[in-house]
Scaffold this motif. Structure first.
Motif, PDB file in Angstrom:
ATOM      1  N   SER A   1       0.824  -1.211   0.000  1.00 22.92           N
ATOM      2  CA  SER A   1       0.000   0.000   0.000  1.00 22.92           C
ATOM      3  C   SER A   1       0.859   1.262   0.000  1.00 22.92           C
ATOM      4  O   SER A   1       0.366   2.353  -0.279  1.00 22.92           O
ATOM      5  N   GLY A   2       2.133   1.127   0.346  1.00 22.17           N
ATOM      6  CA  GLY A   2       3.051   2.262   0.325  1.00 22.17           C
ATOM      7  C   GLY A   2       3.093   3.079   1.596  1.00 22.17           C
ATOM      8  O   GLY A   2       3.831   4.063   1.673  1.00 22.17           O
ATOM      9  N   LYS A   3       2.347   2.686   2.611  1.00 21.06           N
ATOM     10  CA  LYS A   3       2.334   3.482   3.838  1.00 21.06           C
ATOM     11  C   LYS A   3       3.666   3.393   4.578  1.00 21.06           C
ATOM     12  O   LYS A   3       4.107   4.356   5.203  1.00 21.06           O
ATOM     13  N   LEU A   4       4.314   2.224   4.503  1.00 21.68           N
ATOM     14  CA  LEU A   4       5.630   2.045   5.116  1.00 21.68           C
ATOM     15  C   LEU A   4       6.684   2.075   4.016  1.00 21.68           C
ATOM     16  O   LEU A   4       6.763   1.157   3.203  1.00 21.68           O
TER      17      LEU A   4
ATOM     18  N   TYR B   1      18.323   2.034  -2.117  1.00 20.72           N
ATOM     19  CA  TYR B   1      17.483   2.030  -3.312  1.00 20.72           C
ATOM     20  C   TYR B   1      16.045   1.846  -2.851  1.00 20.72           C
ATOM     21  O   TYR B   1      15.653   0.769  -2.405  1.00 20.72           O
ATOM     22  N   ARG B   2      15.275   2.913  -2.937  1.00 20.59           N
ATOM     23  CA  ARG B   2      13.884   2.853  -2.497  1.00 20.59           C
ATOM     24  C   ARG B   2      13.021   2.218  -3.586  1.00 20.59           C
ATOM     25  O   ARG B   2      13.093   2.608  -4.757  1.00 20.59           O
ATOM     26  N   ILE B   3      12.220   1.245  -3.184  1.00 21.29           N
ATOM     27  CA  ILE B   3      11.284   0.612  -4.113  1.00 21.29           C
ATOM     28  C   ILE B   3       9.936   1.300  -3.949  1.00 21.29           C
ATOM     29  O   ILE B   3       9.214   1.074  -2.970  1.00 21.29           O
ATOM     30  N   ASP B   4       9.610   2.178  -4.871  1.00 19.62           N
ATOM     31  CA  ASP B   4       8.337   2.890  -4.820  1.00 19.62           C
ATOM     32  C   ASP B   4       7.205   1.957  -5.244  1.00 19.62           C
ATOM     33  O   ASP B   4       7.367   1.136  -6.155  1.00 19.62           O
ATOM     34  N   VAL B   5       6.057   2.088  -4.608  1.00 18.81           N
ATOM     35  CA  VAL B   5       4.965   1.137  -4.828  1.00 18.81           C
ATOM     36  C   VAL B   5       4.399   1.205  -6.246  1.00 18.81           C
ATOM     37  O   VAL B   5       3.779   0.247  -6.711  1.00 18.81           O
ATOM     38  N   ASP B   6       4.605   2.327  -6.935  1.00 19.82           N
ATOM     39  CA  ASP B   6       4.087   2.438  -8.295  1.00 19.82           C
ATOM     40  C   ASP B   6       5.153   2.126  -9.344  1.00 19.82           C
ATOM     41  O   ASP B   6       4.961   2.388 -10.531  1.00 19.82           O
ATOM     42  N   SER B   7       6.280   1.554  -8.922  1.00 21.41           N
ATOM     43  CA  SER B   7       7.354   1.227  -9.860  1.00 21.41           C
ATOM     44  C   SER B   7       7.125  -0.143 -10.491  1.00 21.41           C
ATOM     45  O   SER B   7       6.328  -0.956 -10.006  1.00 21.41           O
TER      46      SER B   7
ATOM     47  N   SER C   1      -1.418  -4.754   2.720  1.00 22.27           N
ATOM     48  CA  SER C   1      -1.504  -3.528   3.506  1.00 22.27           C
ATOM     49  C   SER C   1      -1.109  -3.845   4.938  1.00 22.27           C
ATOM     50  O   SER C   1      -1.685  -4.747   5.558  1.00 22.27           O
ATOM     51  N   LEU C   2      -0.149  -3.131   5.452  1.00 18.81           N
ATOM     52  CA  LEU C   2       0.334  -3.368   6.809  1.00 18.81           C
ATOM     53  C   LEU C   2      -0.652  -2.775   7.813  1.00 18.81           C
ATOM     54  O   LEU C   2      -1.023  -1.604   7.704  1.00 18.81           O
ATOM     55  N   PRO C   3      -1.112  -3.572   8.788  1.00 19.37           N
ATOM     56  CA  PRO C   3      -2.006  -3.008   9.818  1.00 19.37           C
ATOM     57  C   PRO C   3      -1.311  -1.862  10.546  1.00 19.37           C
ATOM     58  O   PRO C   3      -0.153  -1.980  10.936  1.00 19.37           O
ATOM     59  N   TRP C   4      -2.018  -0.768  10.715  1.00 18.54           N
ATOM     60  CA  TRP C   4      -1.427   0.419  11.326  1.00 18.54           C
ATOM     61  C   TRP C   4      -2.096   0.685  12.668  1.00 18.54           C
ATOM     62  O   TRP C   4      -3.322   0.741  12.754  1.00 18.54           O
ATOM     63  N   PRO C   5      -1.322   0.828  13.736  1.00 16.84           N
ATOM     64  CA  PRO C   5      -1.944   1.009  15.055  1.00 16.84           C
ATOM     65  C   PRO C   5      -2.623   2.367  15.179  1.00 16.84           C
ATOM     66  O   PRO C   5      -2.188   3.347  14.564  1.00 16.84           O
ATOM     67  N   PRO C   6      -3.683   2.443  15.978  1.00 15.46           N
ATOM     68  CA  PRO C   6      -4.326   3.742  16.215  1.00 15.46           C
ATOM     69  C   PRO C   6      -3.442   4.619  17.087  1.00 15.46           C
ATOM     70  O   PRO C   6      -2.519   4.140  17.746  1.00 15.46           O
TER      71      PRO C   6
END
Length: 338
Positions: free
Chosen positions: A20-23, A115-121, A188-193
């Motif tokens: 999802s690209g959040k991390l 080397y960053r792997i962008d989610v839209d690459s 998608s990585l679960p994200w804590p509140p």
């Protein structure tokens, strides 16, 4: 000299790739000139285009290889098209300082390239959720096609320098192994509140001691379980030699009611001197036992408490138990609730 040895390491920033690209996710390379034959005092600058640091190109052209449950060689043409020149995080030139006159341990002298792997690459589109990947060097060849020495590494290369032929020596990895970048792909990585923590001092009365009140509130819409004692396990960013910022979290947290206050992770700073007078190794806070790889990492039910949405959980502790033995002064208190 036919070849110049470069100590090379490879690691993944996290063991999880979040589709999802959040991390944000990166493949990390560490490069260090550590050969006894490397006696040139000048810095060395390499063009990473088409090398192992150009990750899609390197995978497509067998400079890097993928092992594990899934591999990345199923669509080489797409990988070849996704070269580093199209990456928004691209840095074409990397500088390696000379080992001549070095006083630090070589482990402190690695040049880090991410080397960053962008989610839209294109590369990210080949990573399948639920699959595990392990990327490593295919050989000692780093695939570097152009490099040069420079006298002033702080200055950018001029067009004249870039147009000159490369130095003739081949740059090779100095070790049989350079480690590997291992990770699992999730949709998608679960994200804590978000959880808010507040502290305030309750003045002493004729019958009660001065208290430190600690409250924690779950700002999310659902109940949240929190581990209040025992070893905590987090998704931590990695460097080439392990956790980037290793932290020793306390075995007990201030929301636990059965443990003496001195075993909590309080950090007390003298405001007038800016000196840490408690915490950060200033006072022993108990022992964390060794564990084996067979230990179940999940917390026990008795080590969990539940935070209901919007309902503060409050604990009051005797302030004297925290500051006992300290000289008179004004102090700033921070607690670890991790």
């Amino acid at each position: 000299m036919d070849a110049l040895m470069i100590h090379t390491l490879i690691q993944s920033r996290y063991p999880i790739f979040d589709a999802s690209g959040k991390l944000p996710f990166s493949i990390i390379f560490g490069l260090c000139r550590n050969s006894s034959d490397d006696i040139d005092p000048r810095a060395l600058v390499v063009d990473i285009s088409g090398s192992v640091l150009d990750v899609p190109y390197a995978l497509a052209n067998k400079l890097l290889k993928s092992h594990g449950i899934n591999t990345l060689h199923s669509d080489k043409q797409r990988l070849k098209d996704a070269n580093i020149s199209t990456s928004p995080s691209a840095t074409r030139f990397v500088t390696l300082p000379s080992p001549v006159g070095r006083t630090k341990h070589y482990k402190e002298c690695f040049t880090i390239f991410e080397y960053r792997i962008d989610v839209d690459s294109e590369l990210a589109s080949l990573l399948q959720p639920g699959k595990e990947y392990s990327i490593k060097l295919a050989s000692r060849d780093l695939g570097i096609k152009w490099w040069t020495y420079v006298d002033e590494p702080q200055l950018p290369l001029s067009e004249e320098q870039i147009s000159q032929p490369s130095e003739s020596a081949k740059l090779l990895n100095s070790k049989p192994s350079a480690g590997h970048a291992a990770f699992t792909v999730v949709d998608s990585l679960p994200w804590p509140p978000e959880v808010t923590t507040r502290m305030c001092i309750i003045p002493a009365t004729e019958t009660t001691a001065e208290l430190l009140e600690i409250s924690m509130t779950n700002t999310g819409p659902l109940p949240l379980s929190i581990q209040v004692q025992g070893r905590q396990r987090f998704l931590e960013p990695q460097s080439i030699f392990g956790p980037e910022n290793p932290q020793r979290t306390p075995s007990h947290r201030p929301l636990e009611t059965e443990t003496p206050v001195l075993y909590f992770g309080f950090l007390v700073t003298n405001i007038s001197t800016d000196e840490i007078v408690l915490g950060d190794g200033k006072r022993r806070t108990g022992c964390i036992g060794l564990t084996s790889g067979k230990v179940d990492p999940r917390p026990r039910m008795q080590d969990l408490i539940t935070l209901e949405p919007g309902q503060p959980l409050v604990r009051r502790v005797d302030l004297g138990g925290i500051v006992v033995g300290l000289e008179d002064g004004t102090f700033f208190i921070v607690i670890s609730t991790s």
